[in-house]
Scaffold this active site. Structure first.
Site, mmCIF file in Angstrom:
data_model
loop_
_atom_site.group_PDB
_atom_site.id
_atom_site.type_symbol
_atom_site.label_atom_id
_atom_site.label_comp_id
_atom_site.label_asym_id
_atom_site.label_seq_id
_atom_site.Cartn_x
_atom_site.Cartn_y
_atom_site.Cartn_z
ATOM 1 N N HIS A 363 44.557 51.279 58.381
ATOM 2 C CA HIS A 363 43.502 50.381 57.858
ATOM 3 C C HIS A 363 44.398 49.434 56.709
ATOM 4 O O HIS A 363 43.491 48.889 55.908
ATOM 5 C CB HIS A 363 42.383 51.079 57.119
ATOM 6 N N LYS A 554 31.867 43.244 48.202
ATOM 7 C CA LYS A 554 33.158 44.198 48.628
ATOM 8 C C LYS A 554 33.903 44.529 47.532
ATOM 9 O O LYS A 554 33.279 44.587 46.326
ATOM 10 C CB LYS A 554 33.986 43.115 49.442
ATOM 11 N N ARG A 555 34.496 45.616 47.758
ATOM 12 C CA ARG A 555 35.581 46.203 46.553
ATOM 13 C C ARG A 555 35.936 45.273 45.611
ATOM 14 O O ARG A 555 36.397 44.092 46.203
ATOM 15 C CB ARG A 555 36.219 47.376 47.170
ATOM 16 N N LYS A 560 41.484 40.650 47.456
ATOM 17 C CA LYS A 560 40.074 40.010 48.182
ATOM 18 C C LYS A 560 39.980 38.701 47.531
ATOM 19 O O LYS A 560 38.947 38.070 47.732
ATOM 20 C CB LYS A 560 38.867 40.858 48.078
ATOM 21 N N THR A 662 34.704 44.148 57.505
ATOM 22 C CA THR A 662 33.553 44.341 58.237
ATOM 23 C C THR A 662 32.465 43.791 57.838
ATOM 24 O O THR A 662 31.369 43.255 58.270
ATOM 25 C CB THR A 662 33.405 45.903 58.434
ATOM 26 N N LYS A 666 28.930 41.561 59.456
ATOM 27 C CA LYS A 666 27.381 41.826 59.073
ATOM 28 C C LYS A 666 26.715 40.495 58.595
ATOM 29 O O LYS A 666 25.628 40.245 59.065
ATOM 30 C CB LYS A 666 27.222 42.875 58.103
HETATM 31 C C1 26Q Z 1 43.983 57.266 49.284
HETATM 32 C C2 26Q Z 1 44.652 58.210 48.600
HETATM 33 C C3 26Q Z 1 43.987 58.703 47.517
HETATM 34 C C4 26Q Z 1 42.787 58.250 47.044
HETATM 35 C C5 26Q Z 1 42.227 57.620 47.797
HETATM 36 C C6 26Q Z 1 42.727 56.859 48.840
HETATM 37 C C7 26Q Z 1 41.935 55.860 49.735
HETATM 38 C C8 26Q Z 1 40.635 56.105 49.860
HETATM 39 C C9 26Q Z 1 39.903 54.756 50.618
HETATM 40 C C10 26Q Z 1 42.802 54.896 50.037
HETATM 41 C C11 26Q Z 1 42.074 53.761 50.943
HETATM 42 C C12 26Q Z 1 40.597 54.075 51.038
HETATM 43 C C13 26Q Z 1 39.854 52.829 51.929
HETATM 44 C C14 26Q Z 1 40.420 51.966 52.605
HETATM 45 C C15 26Q Z 1 39.698 50.627 53.197
HETATM 46 O O1 26Q Z 1 38.420 50.789 52.923
HETATM 47 N N1 26Q Z 1 40.209 50.070 53.920
HETATM 48 C C16 26Q Z 1 39.520 49.084 54.590
HETATM 49 O O2 26Q Z 1 39.079 49.383 55.868
HETATM 50 C C17 26Q Z 1 38.360 48.693 56.717
HETATM 51 C C18 26Q Z 1 37.698 49.373 57.995
HETATM 52 O O3 26Q Z 1 38.985 49.248 58.717
HETATM 53 C C19 26Q Z 1 38.863 47.207 57.001
HETATM 54 O O4 26Q Z 1 38.002 46.532 57.415
HETATM 55 C C20 26Q Z 1 39.404 46.499 55.575
HETATM 56 O O5 26Q Z 1 40.192 45.407 55.675
HETATM 57 C C21 26Q Z 1 40.179 47.521 54.888
HETATM 58 O O6 26Q Z 1 40.535 47.288 53.349
#
Ligand code: 26Q
Length: 813
Positions: A363, A554-555, A560, A662, A666
């Protein structure tokens, strides 16, 4: 008792009777009271009763038909609310409304009592939730496996413009949607050491001994399909201390140590890590990952052994695991351990099963987000797994050496164990080596994985790589969140689109029909009204539904580029102050999202947005042209109101950085037009809707990379009068008159030649695109046509399409 369980029960008992029974008997209430909490609970239980029956039937069907079962392993499931979704899928909304009349209370009031299940950060977690919905809709036997965090995503408040976090005790009032299954409790090992021994036949074996064990107790959540009698399962694990662990310490005379140990065990599932990108390498996070992987694999293998004994010959035919990013990737090594150490299998057979069952979804393209666990930490916490990872790596590197003899650079590059400083386990490589499939989440993203991050692996195993462009569920993101549009669509093209979103194509001829576009925009107008009410309540800012609603939620992350949005806002404000409003369009800009608590720059960006909003909103000159609000505590249930009320969807990441996005989908479904870069799924959105219905700007991914070596933002700023003015206002502290220096780091970042996100480089092109937006919006009929065409072209962004591809091209290939 028997008749109670007959399948026909649900059709026999009236909803109003069940509601009253739960309200008066189960909950012991007689009056609705100030909040609608008990009414919500009673209604949720009433609905749950109806799910439970279909749930049992679905489980029974899977047991007897024995299809291949897919297990979706994810550290995050961002479910949001469940009540309305269940009503929609069970098709009982009308009956429920009727039943509620006895309590003089609207369905909307009751629904708003439900707390969001915020067990995720953002896109990746919500994707998992949309996927589960689509799997149930398509009747695919998929079980979600995740963690039942006691505290989900933190709540965000804004104080003096700054983000302030508070915990999310979402289980405080109980959770009607889960059923505890203590009889399926599993035991997960930590610490200890590997012991080598010989079995009865004299074969060398390994066992993991002297461990500190933790119990994994499952809580099951029903996942209903749309009007199809299918209810799948999301199984969430809670950690608990083992009883004998307590006892051991207690007998040794240390009561407090025993309780401390209990705390440690319960810590594992206490809280969701709120970082959505940067990897922190915290031990507790690794514990969470292994806890999820081990409990889930034991669950699947346990079920297998109960039915098939020790014969694993058909295990891979009947089971698959989808890894949601690298987070659950320790499952590769854990499956090897379980098969070898606990079920007597040899390496080669176990490895075949592992690679045949595991599939990995990536991702992110950001290198800093790639997980790498220190070898020291893994060796201490999971010693037996480190043995296995070393062995996987040794065998893998042999294969690499065979293909590229003498290429030691390549061996180093591809090694699962990263050297350099201290050694680490590269989880993405472990996932690549241990899986038969690896996919990106949008066409560009997959392409960039093959050319960049995973190039060496693509050269070795091109056949493993495939793309699965993300999607979102049209049940939640259109049918539920936009009931007025749902009705208009049903009246116009029938209601089959809910299950087959491609049918929205049938709207295309209506895009040029005045009568239809006027109805479409009347719906939009009502939704903007609702959004304006929410913004007033939560931000204290008055949005006027006659203005253009320009939204970025978004975050908060530098890539971004919320900053680019702010630069544009400042530019508009400057023009208003100068009286230069020619061709301008009155607009309301909404920005929302959470910053990771340790991400200082993201938090400064929130502060800047709030300060700019304050200056703009309190300037009477701006009132008719521009209003700005920061939406606090952005979450799933807020997006359900935000996306139907949006005109312009901001998707403005630096090209090559957003894997997919995503939210963009929406918004599109709900008739917003996108302003965006050629990044992630934006590219496919633009292809689907046509370039004339999409506001494109900025460098593409190749241009971004080509510019890096000679990027000179100071020159860019100097050459652009508007950008120069904007930067000047920032430098002079126009938005922080009494807070000297608070935006210095932001200014420095924009002016830095090493700014990875190249915000200044895309400013001109962005502002020009926004001018085109303003011009297009001024022509109401033209805008309406674009909006309709966006909805009409959004069919391929249904997660039903995505999941059908996972099914056909990965799971049942
Ligand atoms: C990893 C290690 C330790 C703590 C937290 C994490 C962690 C947690 C969540 C790393 C990444 C995430 C989330 C990532 C994320 O949301 N990525 C998004 O995924 C979407 C679905 O595929 C994409 O549409 C987005 O582009 C992407 O940023």
């Amino acid at each position: 008792m028997k008749t109670e369980n007959q399948p026909s029960r649900n059709s026999q008992i009236k909803i109003s009777d069940d509601l009253r029974r739960h309200f008066e008997l189960t909950l012991g209430r007689d009056e609705v009271g100030e909040s609608h909490h008990y009414l919500y609970k009673a209604l949720a239980m009433t609905v749950r009763d109806r799910l439970v029956e279909q749930w049992r039937n679905t489980r029974e069907r899977y047991r007897s038909e024995e299809p291949k079962r897919i297990n979706y392993l994810s550290l995050e499931f961002l479910m949001g609310r469940s009540l309305n979704n269940a009503l929609l899928n069970l098709d009982i909304e009308d009956d429920v409304r009727e039943a509620l009349t006895a309590y003089a209370c609207s369905l909307e009031e009751v629904e708003s009592e439900e707390l969001d299940a915020g067990l995720g950060n953002g896109g990746l977690g919500r994707l998992a939730a949309c996927f589960l919905d689509s799997c149930a809709n398509l009747e695919i036997p998929v079980t979600g496996y995740g963690i039942r965090y006691q505290y989900g995503m933190f709540h965000q408040k804004i104080k003096n413009g700054y983000q302030v976090e508070s915990p999310d005790p979402w289980l405080r009032n109980g959770n009607v949607w889960e059923i505890e299954s203590p009889d399926s409790t599993r035991r997960v090992k930590f610490f200890g050491r590997s012991e080598y021994y010989q079995d009865e036949q004299g074969k060398p074996k390994v066992r993991w001994v002297d461990t500190h064990d933790v119990l994994a107790v499952p809580y099951d959540v029903p996942i209903p399909g749309y009007k199809n009698n299918t209810v799948n399962t999301l199984r969430l694990w809670k950690s608990e201390a083992t009883d004998e662990f307590d006892l051991e310490e207690f007998n040794a005379g240390s009561y407090t140590d025993a309780v401390a140990a209990k705390n440690q065990a319960e810590q594992i599932t206490m809280v969701l890590y709120p970082n959505d990108a940067s990897e922190q390498g915290k031990e507790l996070r690794l514990r969470q990952q292994y806890f999820l992987a081990s409990a889930s694999l034991q669950d699947v293998i346990g079920r297998w052994v109960r039915r098939n004994g020790r014969d694993f010959s058909r295990f891979a035919e009947k089971n698959g695991f989808q890894l949601n990013d690298t987070h659950p990737t320790i499952a590769v090594a854990e499956l090897m351990r379980l098969l070898m150490d606990e079920h007597g299998m040899d390496w080669d057979s176990a490895w075949k099963i592992t690679t045949d069952t595991m599939a990995y979804t990536n991702h992110t393209l950001l290198p800093e987000a790639l997980e790498a666990w220190s070898v020291g930490l893994v060796g201490q916490l999971l010693p037996r797994l480190l043995d296995i990872i070393f062995e996987i790596n040794a065998r893998f590197l042999k294969e690499v050496a065979k293909k590229w003899p003498g290429d030691s650079d390549r061996l180093q590059r591809m090694s699962i164990i990263g050297e350099g400083g201290h050694k680490s386990v590269r989880m993405a490589y472990l996932a690549l080596v241990g899986s038969h499939s690896v996919n990106g989440v949008a066409a560009l993203h997959t392409q960039l994985l093959k050319e960049g991050l995973f190039k060496d692996f693509y050269e070795l195993w091109p056949e493993k790589f495939n793309n699965k462009t993300n999607g979102v569920t049209p049940r939640r993101w259109l049918a539920h969140s936009n009931p007025e549009l749902r009705q208009l669509l049903n009246d116009t093209i029938g209601n089959e689109w809910i299950m087959e979103l491609d049918r929205l194509e049938k709207l295309k001829p209506f895009a040029s029909k005045r009568k239809f576009t006027e109805r479409f925009m009347a719906v939009k107008r009502k939704n903007k009204q609702k959004l304006a009410e929410l913004v007033l309540a939560d931000c204290g800012v008055e949005f006027d539904p006659d203005m253009l609603f320009d939204v970025q939620v978004k975050r908060i992350h530098e890539y971004k580029r919320q900053l680019l949005n702010v630069l544009h806002i400042i530019h508009l404000y400057d023009r208003i102050c100068k009286g230069d409003t020619d061709g301008m369009q009155p607009r309301c800009v909404l920005i929302g999202g959470k910053a990771a608590p340790g991400y200082v720059m993201a938090k400064s960006i929130i502060k800047l947005i709030n300060n700019v909003a304050k200056v703009v909103n309190s300037d009477p000159k701006a009132k008719d042209w521009l209003r700005v609000a920061f939406f606090p505590d952005y979450r799933v249930s807020a997006m359900e109101i935000i996306c139907p009320g949006t005109d312009l969807s901001e998707q403005i990441s630096t090209a090559g950085k957003e894997a997919s996005g995503t939210g963009n989908m929406k918004f599109m479904m709900n008739g917003a037009v996108t302003i965006g870069t050629l990044d992630g799924a934006n590219i496919e959105i633009r292809e689907a809707v046509g370039g004339e219905n999409f506001f494109l700007f900025g460098m593409n991914a190749a241009e971004v990379e080509a510019m890096r070596s000679h990027y000179d933002p100071q020159a860019v700023i100097a050459a652009d009068e508007d950008l120069n003015k904007v930067m000047d206002m920032l430098r002079r502290g126009h938005f922080n008159l009494s807070e000297v220096g608070v935006f210095d780091s932001i200014i420095a970042a924009i002016e830095s030649p090493t700014d990875p996100w190249m915000t200044a480089a895309d400013f001109r092109s962005y502002v020009d695109a926004q001018q085109r937006v303003a011009k297009a919006y001024a022509d109401k009929h033209h805008w309406a046509e674009m909006a309709v065409l966006n909805t009409a072209s959004s069919g391929r962004f249904s997660s039903d399409r995505t999941i059908a591809q996972y099914r056909d091209e990965i799971w049942y290939k």
